[in-house]
Motif scaffolding. Structure first.
Motif, PDB file in Angstrom:
ATOM      1  N   UNK A 134       0.845  -1.161  -0.035  1.00  0.00           N
ATOM      2  CA  UNK A 134      -0.006   0.059   0.023  1.00  0.00           C
ATOM      3  C   UNK A 134       0.783   1.213  -0.236  1.00  0.00           C
ATOM      4  N   UNK A 135       1.875   1.096   0.462  1.00  0.00           N
ATOM      5  CA  UNK A 135       2.833   2.510   0.674  1.00  0.00           C
ATOM      6  C   UNK A 135       3.683   2.332  -0.697  1.00  0.00           C
ATOM      7  N   UNK A 136       4.193   1.174  -1.381  1.00  0.00           N
ATOM      8  CA  UNK A 136       4.949   1.467  -2.490  1.00  0.00           C
ATOM      9  C   UNK A 136       4.198   1.805  -3.588  1.00  0.00           C
ATOM     10  N   UNK A 137       2.894   1.617  -3.626  1.00  0.00           N
ATOM     11  CA  UNK A 137       1.622   1.951  -4.749  1.00  0.00           C
ATOM     12  C   UNK A 137       1.897   3.662  -4.781  1.00  0.00           C
ATOM     13  N   UNK A 138       2.235   4.244  -3.955  1.00  0.00           N
ATOM     14  CA  UNK A 138       2.464   5.796  -4.069  1.00  0.00           C
ATOM     15  C   UNK A 138       3.902   6.178  -4.104  1.00  0.00           C
ATOM     16  N   UNK A 139       4.698   5.354  -4.432  1.00  0.00           N
ATOM     17  CA  UNK A 139       6.226   5.790  -4.658  1.00  0.00           C
ATOM     18  C   UNK A 139       6.301   5.745  -6.458  1.00  0.00           C
ATOM     19  N   UNK A 144      11.160   8.335  -7.541  1.00  0.00           N
ATOM     20  CA  UNK A 144      10.648   7.666  -6.355  1.00  0.00           C
ATOM     21  C   UNK A 144      11.204   8.713  -5.288  1.00  0.00           C
ATOM     22  N   UNK A 145      12.022   9.453  -5.634  1.00  0.00           N
ATOM     23  CA  UNK A 145      12.600  10.707  -4.691  1.00  0.00           C
ATOM     24  C   UNK A 145      11.731  11.540  -4.153  1.00  0.00           C
ATOM     25  N   UNK A 146      10.583  11.658  -4.982  1.00  0.00           N
ATOM     26  CA  UNK A 146       9.575  12.312  -4.666  1.00  0.00           C
ATOM     27  C   UNK A 146       8.324  11.925  -3.816  1.00  0.00           C
ATOM     28  N   UNK A 148       6.246  10.497  -0.573  1.00  0.00           N
ATOM     29  CA  UNK A 148       6.052  11.175   0.758  1.00  0.00           C
ATOM     30  C   UNK A 148       6.904  10.388   1.660  1.00  0.00           C
ATOM     31  N   UNK A 149       7.522  10.727   2.592  1.00  0.00           N
ATOM     32  CA  UNK A 149       8.628  10.183   3.511  1.00  0.00           C
ATOM     33  C   UNK A 149       9.784   9.485   2.887  1.00  0.00           C
ATOM     34  N   UNK A 150      10.084  10.050   1.481  1.00  0.00           N
ATOM     35  CA  UNK A 150      11.143   9.449   0.837  1.00  0.00           C
ATOM     36  C   UNK A 150      12.351   9.374   1.673  1.00  0.00           C
ATOM     37  N   UNK A 151      12.707  10.664   2.281  1.00  0.00           N
ATOM     38  CA  UNK A 151      13.914  10.813   3.011  1.00  0.00           C
ATOM     39  C   UNK A 151      14.074   9.699   4.192  1.00  0.00           C
ATOM     40  N   UNK A 152      12.879   9.791   4.859  1.00  0.00           N
ATOM     41  CA  UNK A 152      12.614   8.932   6.197  1.00  0.00           C
ATOM     42  C   UNK A 152      13.239   7.473   5.778  1.00  0.00           C
ATOM     43  N   UNK A 153      12.473   6.821   4.457  1.00  0.00           N
ATOM     44  CA  UNK A 153      12.802   5.506   4.072  1.00  0.00           C
ATOM     45  C   UNK A 153      14.001   5.323   3.414  1.00  0.00           C
ATOM     46  N   UNK A 154      14.361   6.366   2.875  1.00  0.00           N
ATOM     47  CA  UNK A 154      16.062   6.371   2.243  1.00  0.00           C
ATOM     48  C   UNK A 154      17.129   6.306   3.280  1.00  0.00           C
ATOM     49  N   UNK A 155      16.957   6.542   4.405  1.00  0.00           N
ATOM     50  CA  UNK A 155      17.783   6.769   5.265  1.00  0.00           C
ATOM     51  C   UNK A 155      17.718   5.488   6.411  1.00  0.00           C
ATOM     52  N   UNK A 156      16.999   4.475   5.990  1.00  0.00           N
ATOM     53  CA  UNK A 156      17.112   3.183   6.723  1.00  0.00           C
ATOM     54  C   UNK A 156      17.111   2.010   5.743  1.00  0.00           C
ATOM     55  N   UNK A 426      20.067  10.942  -5.387  1.00  0.00           N
ATOM     56  CA  UNK A 426      20.770  11.067  -6.568  1.00  0.00           C
ATOM     57  C   UNK A 426      20.210  10.362  -7.735  1.00  0.00           C
ATOM     58  N   UNK A 427      19.024   9.630  -7.625  1.00  0.00           N
ATOM     59  CA  UNK A 427      18.502   8.819  -8.624  1.00  0.00           C
ATOM     60  C   UNK A 427      18.066   9.595 -10.046  1.00  0.00           C
ATOM     61  N   UNK A 428      17.705  10.921  -9.605  1.00  0.00           N
ATOM     62  CA  UNK A 428      17.426  11.731 -10.838  1.00  0.00           C
ATOM     63  C   UNK A 428      18.388  11.504 -12.028  1.00  0.00           C
ATOM     64  N   UNK A 429      19.708  11.251 -11.658  1.00  0.00           N
ATOM     65  CA  UNK A 429      20.720  11.250 -12.755  1.00  0.00           C
ATOM     66  C   UNK A 429      20.669  10.004 -13.317  1.00  0.00           C
ATOM     67  N   UNK A 430      20.137   9.019 -13.007  1.00  0.00           N
ATOM     68  CA  UNK A 430      20.124   7.404 -13.394  1.00  0.00           C
ATOM     69  C   UNK A 430      19.929   7.637 -15.004  1.00  0.00           C
ATOM     70  N   UNK A 431      19.228   8.375 -15.531  1.00  0.00           N
ATOM     71  CA  UNK A 431      18.607   8.253 -16.899  1.00  0.00           C
ATOM     72  C   UNK A 431      19.021   9.715 -17.690  1.00  0.00           C
TER      73      UNK A 431
END
Length: 545
Positions: A134-139, A144-146, A148-156, A426-431
């Motif tokens: 249910x959370x991944x549906x909104x990533x 994906x860096x945009x 909700x709570x992207x920073x929180x999940x990216x730091x764990x 930095x994911x926005x640089x992948x493409x």
């Protein structure tokens, strides 16, 4: 005659895997007469696919030691298979499934998608899967860096997320086993946001782990998946593909052209270049000017998975005769080999070929440790472990082959490279193109990243980018954003737009990896209320269940 060491062309593609060859093929379709050269570091084409010949019950046949499955929900690779006239057939999954959930549990069997786990562990696992989906549906899979709570999940790490979201050790061990089979990575090696992005790009965990309609292991390719690359090579013209030519430098210092240098001393001058190599491998190339700092940080923070795969062929499909599907999931039986804390098998499926030659395909758990023992010792351990589930007939294969993808030159892992905590920034640089350098490879995909489908989608996108650049300047300048999306007849946009459509297949039955809990609603309704109250109250139950 001396070999020509300096060549000119319109486009160079670095990498003769599925993504690079798809890009080369599509450019030639989009721009007739365009000269495309494909430069490959290995001595073969196919990248992370590898089809080998083995002896079967009815003679020699083909099996896959690399990526092999496709799905009716993977529209890009299905388009390519149809384009090339390559057939597919369903993964066999009819019959009882086997599970060993830990050293303290025996082998259990079941007929449906609900495994024989302790009740609390079932509810715990179902809750985790449902909540994460249910959370991944909104990533957003393209940004994906945009989320909700992207920073929180990216730091764990994913391990931290699992520890904080589950009650029982069996549920945690099962999640770890499933994820290792899917990605070749441990929970502690990637960020929680990277995991959610992976789910988003495929449509959820259920699709990643099942053999059901629309799921990742639904269909197999007749003749083996590496045949796709061989068919593409024939369409491109094999003379335009150079093997054993590792690229060491890409020079954009001169206007309007790119110079590509290989290890053997060859030089290629082109207008544009597509690099279709795994992200962690692109860093071994010298760039002039250098890549942007943020992209360097991203690629150095992407770790490749470590999969160790085996295939055993047999005279008879004795598991089918006994009423089994061939599916095994194991995350804890004791090993009998010194230095290895668990028996080797982690996941097994029926691998009977389209020609009817019986076989089993499997993945080895803890590949770093098992990779250190001798080939004969490892083979004996695998066959003995299979016999624990299927009986002594499993000890007597006609043929046996294995592949440790960590040892594969110019890959160093399989099936995908994913991000450690903090890398998503930095994911926005992948493409994002770097001058005249464009990027492909399954890691750059937005749909089914890490799979054959992701490789094809990325190849199509990179081809469209280069196609736009190859058009005359006055045509490029007049392109509206809508017209730009129609490059190549709008194929990519049409295929991307099919995501989420109802999947269809030629078979009428469903199957799944036995840890999938998508159908546990009845059980959860009976037990979940009390457990939910405890959870919401802040309690955490660490039960050895």
């Amino acid at each position: 005659m001396a070999e020509k060491r300096d060549q000119e062309c319109d486009v160079v593609v670095v990498g003769a895997g599925l993504s690079g060859l798809t890009a080369a093929y599509r450019i030639q379709q989009n721009v007739p007469g365009c000269k495309v050269l494909v430069v490959e570091a290995k001595d073969r084409i196919g990248g992370r696919t590898m089809t080998v010949e083995m002896q079967g019950a009815h003679g020699p046949d083909s099996w896959d030691l690399g990526g092999q499955w496709v799905s009716s929900s993977q529209h890009h690779v299905l388009w390519l298979l149809e384009e090339l006239g390559i057939e597919h057939y369903p993964q066999f999954n009819s019959g009882k499934r086997l599970l060993q959930a830990g050293k303290e549990f025996g082998i259990t069997e079941h007929h449906d998608s609900i495994p024989s786990l302790p009740l609390l562990s079932l509810v715990d696992l179902n809750r985790f899967i449902t909540n994460l989906d249910s959370v991944a549906k909104y990533v957003p899979s393209d940004e994906p860096w945009t989320a909700v709570k992207a920073d929180e999940y990216d730091n764990m790490t994913l391990e931290q997320l699992v520890e904080s979201s589950t009650w029982t050790t069996v549920a945690r061990d099962t999640i770890e086993t499933g994820w290792q089979v899917v990605s070749g990575l441990r929970l502690r090696e990637i960020s929680a946001l990277s995991y959610m992005f992976y789910l988003s790009s495929s449509g959820g965990l259920e699709k990643l782990v099942e053999t059901a309609v629309g799921s990742a292991q639904e269909l197999r390719i007749k003749g083996g998946s590496q045949g796709i690359s061989h068919q593409l090579a024939e369409r491109i013209d094999i003379s335009n593909i150079l093997l054993s030519e590792p690229v060491v430098a890409i020079d954009q210092s001169q206007p309007e052209k790119v110079k590509v240098h290989t290890q053997s001393g060859k030089h290629f001058t082109c207008k544009h270049i597509i690099v279709a190599a795994p992200p962690h491998c692109t860093g071994s190339i010298q760039y002039l000017p250098d890549q942007p700092t943020r992209r360097i940080r991203l690629t150095t923070s992407m770790h490749p998975g470590h999969l160790f795969k085996f295939v055993a062929t047999y005279k008879k499909a004795f598991w089918r005769e006994a009423g089994y599907s061939g599916e095994i999931v194991c995350n804890g039986s004791c090993a009998t080999v010194p230095g290895c804390n668990k028996a080797p098998i982690q996941y097994v499926l029926d691998a009977t070929s389209s020609e009817g030659n019986p076989a089993l395909v499997g993945f080895i758990g803890n590949p770093s440790l098992w990779g250190q023992v001798s080939v004969d010792t490892r083979k004996a351990a695998i066959l003995n472990h299979l016999a624990d589930f299927f009986g002594d007939a499993a000890k007597k294969p006609i043929d046996f082959m294995e592949k440790d993808w960590a040892l594969e030159p110019y890959n160093g892992g399989c099936p995908v490279s994913l991000m450690t905590p903090g890398a998503m920034a930095n994911w926005d640089t992948i493409r994002t193109p770097h001058g005249r350098i464009h990027w492909a490879g399954t890691e750059t995909a937005t749909q089914w990243m890490g799979y054959l489908n992701g490789a094809v989608q990325a190849g199509l996108r990179a081809a469209d980018e280069v196609t736009l650049e190859l058009r005359p300047q006055h045509q490029r300048g007049s392109q509206s954003s809508e017209a730009a999306e129609e490059v190549g007849g709008g194929l990519l946009r049409a295929l991307d737009g099919r995501k989420g459509q109802k999947e269809t297949t030629c078979r009428g039955y469903e199957g799944s990896l036995i840890w999938t809990m998508g159908k546990l609603a009845v059980v959860a309704a009976l037990v979940g209320f009390a457990m939910r109250k405890a959870w919401l109250a802040g309690g955490k139950i660490n039960l050895p269940l």
